[in-house]
Design an enzyme around this catalytic site. Sequence first.
Site, mmCIF file in Angstrom:
data_model
loop_
_atom_site.group_PDB
_atom_site.id
_atom_site.type_symbol
_atom_site.label_atom_id
_atom_site.label_comp_id
_atom_site.label_asym_id
_atom_site.label_seq_id
_atom_site.Cartn_x
_atom_site.Cartn_y
_atom_site.Cartn_z
ATOM 1 N N HIS A 181 0.867 -1.192 0.000
ATOM 2 C CA HIS A 181 0.000 0.000 0.000
ATOM 3 C C HIS A 181 0.897 1.232 0.000
ATOM 4 O O HIS A 181 1.200 1.785 1.053
ATOM 5 C CB HIS A 181 -0.933 -0.011 1.211
ATOM 6 C CG HIS A 181 -1.931 -1.125 1.163
ATOM 7 N ND1 HIS A 181 -3.210 -0.964 0.666
ATOM 8 C CD2 HIS A 181 -1.811 -2.432 1.497
ATOM 9 C CE1 HIS A 181 -3.847 -2.130 0.715
ATOM 10 N NE2 HIS A 181 -3.017 -3.044 1.218
ATOM 11 N N GLN A 214 -11.015 0.616 -0.843
ATOM 12 C CA GLN A 214 -10.748 0.338 0.579
ATOM 13 C C GLN A 214 -12.012 0.342 1.448
ATOM 14 O O GLN A 214 -12.164 -0.467 2.355
ATOM 15 C CB GLN A 214 -9.758 1.376 1.117
ATOM 16 C CG GLN A 214 -9.566 1.406 2.623
ATOM 17 C CD GLN A 214 -8.620 0.325 3.123
ATOM 18 O OE1 GLN A 214 -7.423 0.418 2.939
ATOM 19 N NE2 GLN A 214 -9.173 -0.692 3.750
ATOM 20 N N HIS A 254 -8.238 -8.118 -2.035
ATOM 21 C CA HIS A 254 -8.190 -8.427 -0.609
ATOM 22 C C HIS A 254 -9.400 -9.324 -0.373
ATOM 23 O O HIS A 254 -10.527 -8.914 -0.648
ATOM 24 C CB HIS A 254 -8.333 -7.164 0.221
ATOM 25 C CG HIS A 254 -7.108 -6.303 0.242
ATOM 26 N ND1 HIS A 254 -6.602 -5.694 -0.860
ATOM 27 C CD2 HIS A 254 -6.285 -5.964 1.284
ATOM 28 C CE1 HIS A 254 -5.516 -5.009 -0.519
ATOM 29 N NE2 HIS A 254 -5.300 -5.153 0.770
ATOM 30 N N ASP A 293 2.851 -5.781 2.436
ATOM 31 C CA ASP A 293 1.566 -5.160 2.747
ATOM 32 C C ASP A 293 1.736 -3.729 3.260
ATOM 33 O O ASP A 293 1.235 -2.791 2.678
ATOM 34 C CB ASP A 293 0.760 -6.016 3.736
ATOM 35 C CG ASP A 293 -0.743 -5.740 3.673
ATOM 36 O OD1 ASP A 293 -1.171 -4.903 2.860
ATOM 37 O OD2 ASP A 293 -1.498 -6.365 4.447
ATOM 38 N N TRP A 353 -1.544 0.742 9.723
ATOM 39 C CA TRP A 353 -1.765 -0.644 10.120
ATOM 40 C C TRP A 353 -0.547 -1.296 10.745
ATOM 41 O O TRP A 353 -0.640 -2.305 11.429
ATOM 42 C CB TRP A 353 -2.209 -1.471 8.901
ATOM 43 C CG TRP A 353 -3.506 -1.003 8.346
ATOM 44 C CD1 TRP A 353 -4.753 -1.377 8.773
ATOM 45 C CD2 TRP A 353 -3.726 -0.047 7.301
ATOM 46 N NE1 TRP A 353 -5.707 -0.716 8.050
ATOM 47 C CE2 TRP A 353 -5.112 0.103 7.149
ATOM 48 C CE3 TRP A 353 -2.879 0.694 6.481
ATOM 49 C CZ2 TRP A 353 -5.684 0.965 6.212
ATOM 50 C CZ3 TRP A 353 -3.434 1.555 5.553
ATOM 51 C CH2 TRP A 353 -4.823 1.686 5.421
HETATM 52 FE FE FE2 Z 1 -3.377 -5.073 1.843
#
Ligand code: FE2
Length: 430
Positions: free
Chosen positions: A59, A152, A210, A309, A315
């Site tokens: 990302h 998203q 995803h 990722d 995150w």
């Molecule tokens: Fe992801």
Amino acid sequence: MLDLIVRRANLPDGRTGIDIAVKDGKIVEVVTAIAATAAREIDATGRLVTPPFIDIHFHMDATLSLGLPRLNTSGTLLEGIALWGELKPILTQEAVLERALRYCDLAVSQGLLAVRTHVDVCDDRLLAVEALLEAKKRVAPYLDLQLVAFPQDGYYRSPTAVANLERSLDMGVDVVGGIPHFERTMADGSASVRALCEIAEKRGLLVDMHCDESDDPWSRHIEALTAETVRLGMQGRVTGSHLTSMHSFDNYYASKLIALMAEANMRVISNPLINITIQGRHDTYPKRRGMTRVPELKAAGLTVAFGHDCVMDPWYSLGQGDMLEVAHMGLHVAQLTGLDAMRGCFESVTTNPATIFGLEGYGLDAGCNADFVVLDARDPIEAIRLKPPRLAVVRRGKVIAEATPRVSTLSIEGRPARVAAAEYAPRLGG
Ligand code: FE2
């Protein structure tokens, strides 16, 4: 005269003492003892030369944004998504581009020369799409960037995502993404899988969703994605990313599903660093690992790759663009400790993601692009163990990054003055 010769390299397939000759950006010969000379020579005696690392799930619109506008205090996926929602309205195109370019510098220094990044298309301004398309253009001489249109906030759940996704593809985004488990209902999730696969089929694009990134044992979107792949004749062109729910599936159901996935030639991407930190958060003990069934998927013949990722974003606060760190975690979480299984983890960050990416000219054969990395390790297993410096990173025949071996000096009486981790490994089996 050749442009470059790498001398006496170890290759990932176990060959040793190999010379690699390069001319005009291509590998022209891979044999022992090349007699010719070159403008530049690299002595790789006993060191591993590998095709570059590839991060097949990233990302880049969020990377290096750690702390903006605040830190993720719980460390959970849902707080991460909420935090990204707070950051999105205050993003600028310049800031996203600047962070992306900085990350690519770090990636190159780690021998990471191809990245598939998802880009959020739920912001009506699509400024992250514009920023990453610009980044793709700017880094093209040294890094292959592939973009995935990623809704998203949900393809149906976000009010403008349906239109924005098509807009982003019109702008030049390469791959169709999705997030079916984040839609409002299982039925909406299935419908999104169907609609998004149809868009990809119509436009001749790859799919990378995803999919089932939860601990819900009843999340069944990978089943829908597999069925759509076969219905539309897209075998080998569709990827399921994360698939963490598979960890919690009933074993009988998983065995049926994996056979169907093999039939669809489904590509699989697991993200070990993120899965092990984010999944299982509602568990007490025993606590699930939350990574998909990598050994079983590999045994069924599926192409499985590992992605990073996230790096320093809402995150995940850690990471440094080192795909060997990713392989190391994947090896541990999936208990891939057999010799072939460990070598397979190295392939999960090199050759397997190259297949999923669709990279042309990748590899160390004559005729391939002269893209490779000299590691301060002797073989793929040692590389995963040491995560060593990338002594030379070569792109189209040119050295674009260099590092020195990691050496410490000791000041302990009676003990050696010099310690280098790379010199401490006994040969496996010897
Ligand atoms: Fe992801």
